[in-house]
Design a protein around this motif. Structure first.
Motif, PDB file in Angstrom:
ATOM      1  N   GLY A 222       0.802  -1.218   0.000  1.00  0.00           N
ATOM      2  CA  GLY A 222       0.000   0.000   0.000  1.00  0.00           C
ATOM      3  C   GLY A 222       0.835   1.268   0.000  1.00  0.00           C
ATOM      4  N   LEU A 223       2.022   1.215  -0.615  1.00  0.00           N
ATOM      5  CA  LEU A 223       2.939   2.348  -0.597  1.00  0.00           C
ATOM      6  C   LEU A 223       3.164   2.880  -2.014  1.00  0.00           C
ATOM      7  CD1 LEU A 223       5.576   0.769   1.823  1.00  0.00           C
ATOM      8  CD2 LEU A 223       3.817   2.449   2.419  1.00  0.00           C
ATOM      9  N   GLU A 224       3.457   4.169  -2.116  1.00  0.00           N
ATOM     10  CA  GLU A 224       3.716   4.801  -3.404  1.00  0.00           C
ATOM     11  C   GLU A 224       5.222   4.961  -3.627  1.00  0.00           C
ATOM     12  OE1 GLU A 224       1.768   8.509  -3.744  1.00  0.00           O
ATOM     13  OE2 GLU A 224      -0.259   7.667  -3.706  1.00  0.00           O
ATOM     14  N   ALA A 225       5.604   5.057  -4.891  1.00  0.00           N
ATOM     15  CA  ALA A 225       6.999   5.342  -5.218  1.00  0.00           C
ATOM     16  C   ALA A 225       7.367   6.725  -4.692  1.00  0.00           C
ATOM     17  CB  ALA A 225       7.212   5.277  -6.725  1.00  0.00           C
ATOM     18  N   ILE A 226       8.503   6.822  -4.045  1.00  0.00           N
ATOM     19  CA  ILE A 226       8.918   8.095  -3.454  1.00  0.00           C
ATOM     20  C   ILE A 226       9.285   9.113  -4.527  1.00  0.00           C
ATOM     21  CG2 ILE A 226      10.802   9.153  -2.118  1.00  0.00           C
ATOM     22  CD1 ILE A 226      10.569   6.681  -0.258  1.00  0.00           C
ATOM     23  N   ALA A 227       9.939   8.654  -5.600  1.00  0.00           N
ATOM     24  CA  ALA A 227      10.344   9.560  -6.674  1.00  0.00           C
ATOM     25  C   ALA A 227       9.388   9.468  -7.863  1.00  0.00           C
ATOM     26  CB  ALA A 227      11.761   9.249  -7.117  1.00  0.00           C
ATOM     27  N   GLY A 228       8.124   9.201  -7.592  1.00  0.00           N
ATOM     28  CA  GLY A 228       7.130   9.023  -8.641  1.00  0.00           C
ATOM     29  C   GLY A 228       6.440  10.307  -9.058  1.00  0.00           C
ATOM     30  N   ARG A 229       5.275  10.143  -9.668  1.00  0.00           N
ATOM     31  CA  ARG A 229       4.550  11.271 -10.264  1.00  0.00           C
ATOM     32  C   ARG A 229       4.182  12.341  -9.237  1.00  0.00           C
ATOM     33  NH1 ARG A 229      -0.219   9.257 -13.790  1.00  0.00           N
ATOM     34  NH2 ARG A 229       1.603   8.363 -14.831  1.00  0.00           N
ATOM     35  N   VAL A 234       5.106  18.020  -6.591  1.00  0.00           N
ATOM     36  CA  VAL A 234       5.495  18.801  -5.413  1.00  0.00           C
ATOM     37  C   VAL A 234       6.800  19.564  -5.654  1.00  0.00           C
ATOM     38  CG1 VAL A 234       6.132  18.655  -2.969  1.00  0.00           C
ATOM     39  CG2 VAL A 234       4.311  17.200  -3.867  1.00  0.00           C
ATOM     40  N   PHE A 235       7.706  18.977  -6.422  1.00  0.00           N
ATOM     41  CA  PHE A 235       9.026  19.578  -6.641  1.00  0.00           C
ATOM     42  C   PHE A 235       9.301  19.764  -8.135  1.00  0.00           C
ATOM     43  CE2 PHE A 235       9.385  17.004  -2.702  1.00  0.00           C
ATOM     44  CZ  PHE A 235       9.621  18.038  -1.794  1.00  0.00           C
ATOM     45  N   PRO A 236       8.514  20.594  -8.813  1.00  0.00           N
ATOM     46  CA  PRO A 236       8.661  20.711 -10.271  1.00  0.00           C
ATOM     47  C   PRO A 236      10.018  21.242 -10.716  1.00  0.00           C
ATOM     48  CG  PRO A 236       7.235  22.440  -9.398  1.00  0.00           C
ATOM     49  CD  PRO A 236       7.447  21.471  -8.290  1.00  0.00           C
ATOM     50  N   GLU A 237      10.591  22.219  -9.969  1.00  0.00           N
ATOM     51  CA  GLU A 237      11.877  22.778 -10.380  1.00  0.00           C
ATOM     52  C   GLU A 237      12.996  21.730 -10.295  1.00  0.00           C
ATOM     53  OE1 GLU A 237       9.769  24.378  -8.488  1.00  0.00           O
ATOM     54  OE2 GLU A 237       9.465  26.386  -9.337  1.00  0.00           O
ATOM     55  N   VAL A 238      12.950  20.912  -9.244  1.00  0.00           N
ATOM     56  CA  VAL A 238      14.005  19.911  -9.081  1.00  0.00           C
ATOM     57  C   VAL A 238      13.930  18.873 -10.198  1.00  0.00           C
ATOM     58  CG1 VAL A 238      15.048  18.196  -7.559  1.00  0.00           C
ATOM     59  CG2 VAL A 238      13.986  20.237  -6.585  1.00  0.00           C
ATOM     60  N   PHE A 239      12.726  18.410 -10.510  1.00  0.00           N
ATOM     61  CA  PHE A 239      12.610  17.388 -11.550  1.00  0.00           C
ATOM     62  C   PHE A 239      12.843  17.969 -12.942  1.00  0.00           C
ATOM     63  CE2 PHE A 239      10.817  14.866  -8.135  1.00  0.00           C
ATOM     64  CZ  PHE A 239      11.317  13.609  -8.428  1.00  0.00           C
ATOM     65  N   ALA A 240      12.536  19.248 -13.127  1.00  0.00           N
ATOM     66  CA  ALA A 240      12.888  19.887 -14.394  1.00  0.00           C
ATOM     67  C   ALA A 240      14.405  19.939 -14.542  1.00  0.00           C
ATOM     68  CB  ALA A 240      12.301  21.298 -14.456  1.00  0.00           C
ATOM     69  N   HIS A 241      15.085  20.160 -13.429  1.00  0.00           N
ATOM     70  CA  HIS A 241      16.555  20.166 -13.438  1.00  0.00           C
ATOM     71  C   HIS A 241      17.085  18.771 -13.758  1.00  0.00           C
ATOM     72  CE1 HIS A 241      20.510  21.648 -12.601  1.00  0.00           C
ATOM     73  NE2 HIS A 241      20.688  20.891 -11.529  1.00  0.00           N
ATOM     74  N   VAL A 242      16.486  17.756 -13.154  1.00  0.00           N
ATOM     75  CA  VAL A 242      16.873  16.379 -13.452  1.00  0.00           C
ATOM     76  C   VAL A 242      16.716  16.097 -14.946  1.00  0.00           C
ATOM     77  CG1 VAL A 242      16.253  13.947 -13.128  1.00  0.00           C
ATOM     78  CG2 VAL A 242      16.374  15.477 -11.149  1.00  0.00           C
ATOM     79  N   ASP A 243      15.563  16.440 -15.497  1.00  0.00           N
ATOM     80  CA  ASP A 243      15.312  16.180 -16.917  1.00  0.00           C
ATOM     81  C   ASP A 243      16.316  16.919 -17.806  1.00  0.00           C
ATOM     82  OD1 ASP A 243      13.170  14.626 -16.165  1.00  0.00           O
ATOM     83  OD2 ASP A 243      11.674  16.201 -16.497  1.00  0.00           O
ATOM     84  N   SER A 244      16.648  18.137 -17.410  1.00  0.00           N
ATOM     85  CA  SER A 244      17.606  18.919 -18.185  1.00  0.00           C
ATOM     86  C   SER A 244      18.983  18.262 -18.160  1.00  0.00           C
ATOM     87  CB  SER A 244      17.696  20.339 -17.616  1.00  0.00           C
ATOM     88  OG  SER A 244      18.707  21.086 -18.270  1.00  0.00           O
ATOM     89  N   LEU A 245      19.399  17.783 -17.001  1.00  0.00           N
ATOM     90  CA  LEU A 245      20.715  17.150 -16.894  1.00  0.00           C
ATOM     91  C   LEU A 245      20.761  15.827 -17.645  1.00  0.00           C
ATOM     92  CD1 LEU A 245      21.632  17.885 -13.164  1.00  0.00           C
ATOM     93  CD2 LEU A 245      22.525  19.018 -15.215  1.00  0.00           C
ATOM     94  N   VAL A 246      19.687  15.065 -17.607  1.00  0.00           N
ATOM     95  CA  VAL A 246      19.644  13.798 -18.334  1.00  0.00           C
ATOM     96  C   VAL A 246      19.907  14.026 -19.823  1.00  0.00           C
ATOM     97  CG1 VAL A 246      18.120  11.930 -19.101  1.00  0.00           C
ATOM     98  CG2 VAL A 246      18.179  12.572 -16.686  1.00  0.00           C
ATOM     99  N   GLY A 247      19.430  15.161 -20.345  1.00  0.00           N
ATOM    100  CA  GLY A 247      19.626  15.463 -21.754  1.00  0.00           C
ATOM    101  C   GLY A 247      20.935  16.173 -22.068  1.00  0.00           C
ATOM    102  N   HIS A 248      21.693  16.535 -21.039  1.00  0.00           N
ATOM    103  CA  HIS A 248      22.965  17.242 -21.238  1.00  0.00           C
ATOM    104  C   HIS A 248      23.981  16.314 -21.909  1.00  0.00           C
ATOM    105  CE1 HIS A 248      26.761  19.214 -20.189  1.00  0.00           C
ATOM    106  NE2 HIS A 248      26.085  20.301 -19.863  1.00  0.00           N
ATOM    107  N   GLU A 249      24.801  16.855 -22.774  1.00  0.00           N
ATOM    108  CA  GLU A 249      25.716  16.032 -23.561  1.00  0.00           C
ATOM    109  C   GLU A 249      26.722  15.248 -22.707  1.00  0.00           C
ATOM    110  OE1 GLU A 249      27.803  18.612 -26.187  1.00  0.00           O
ATOM    111  OE2 GLU A 249      28.844  19.722 -24.591  1.00  0.00           O
TER     112      GLU A 249
END
Length: 266
Positions: A222-229, A234-249
């Motif tokens: 009955g538990l949710e993923a901690i780093a899920g949707r 709740v932390f849009p800026e942090v995950f936007a940063h993650v997405d940006s870094l994933v795409g960094h060369e």
């Protein structure tokens, strides 16, 4: 060309991505040795790390040691390996001659940054910025310890409301601070330029993202993923940063294939 640093580890390991990303940015040559974690008990843990066949395992029978965190079977660790790496863990880095051992992924990353600093400075322009980056690295290391305990529990098929609540509390405290930092800098964690703070953070996020392989186990309890949707909301800026870094060369060659391998589980 002789590598400036040799690293022995289980593979893939998002924590050594800290070193490989820093190496791409600073043009430092690395040599990576290793295999899947399930295969490392049949490897010689040494500067000259290598897989052992039956005769090799007999030859190095004197080097058999009790396993530690993350392993459940005995391991072949030479005296020289333990002299260079008193904690006996991987990832384990070595100077080109094998004389100096460097333990812990943040320290290995720092070594890469220092070796390539003349080509690109990933630490900061002065002692104040360097120390600010160190503050992020220290906080990330504490967070990484919580992540490791949580993920190792999931891999063992063990999760409880208490352990999940502890990880969730650590996650929210850490991400609240990161959200505040990114809101202030509007660029990278420690300031306007990419630094080791961002690289170290992504290494620990790579480990946390492996909870995607254990969603069924979490659901059973009955538990949710901690780093899920919901965390992304709740932390849009942090995950936007993650997405940006994933795409960094500098990040994409490691994190692209690694995260794509997690997609079927997620």
């Amino acid at each position: 060309m002789t590598a400036a640093l040799r690293i022995f580890s289980y593979l893939p390991n998002p924590r050594i991505f800290k070193a490989t990303v820093a190496a791409r940015l600073t043009s430092v040559e690395l040599e990576i040795r290793g295999a899947a974690g399930t295969e490392l008990p049949a490897w010689l843990w040494d500067f000259d790390a290598k897989p052992l066949d039956a005769s090799g395992r007999a030859q190095y029978a004197h080097a058999i040691r009790a396993s530690r965190t993350g392993f459940t079977t005995p391991l072949f660790k030479t005296d020289a390996f333990l002299a260079a790496h008193p904690f006996g863990t991987v990832p384990a880095a070595f100077s080109p001659d094998g004389a100096v051992g460097i333990s812990e992924s943040n320290s290995i990353m720092r070594a890469v940054a220092r070796l390539g600093r003349r080509r690109r400075d990933l630490y900061g322009a002065d002692a104040y910025l360097e120390s600010r980056v160190d503050g992020f690295l220290d906080a990330t290391l504490l967070f990484g310890r919580d992540v490791q305990v949580y993920i190792l529990g999931l891999r063992a098929g063990q999760v409880s409301a208490e352990s999940h609540r502890a990880m969730s509390s650590a996650f929210h405290a850490f991400f609240t601070a990161l959200q505040s930092a990114l809101t202030g800098t509007k660029a990278y964690l420690a300031g306007p330029e990419l630094t080791l703070a961002d690289i170290s953070f992504m290494g620990e996020m790579g480990l946390l993202f492996t909870e995607a392989r254990h969603l069924a186990l979490l659901e059973q309890h009955g538990l949710e993923a901690i780093a899920g949707r919901s965390a992304r909301e709740v932390f849009p800026e942090v995950f936007a940063h993650v997405d940006s870094l994933v795409g960094h060369e500098a990040f994409a060659p490691d994190f692209g294939p690694y995260l794509r391998a997690l997609e079927p589980a997620a």
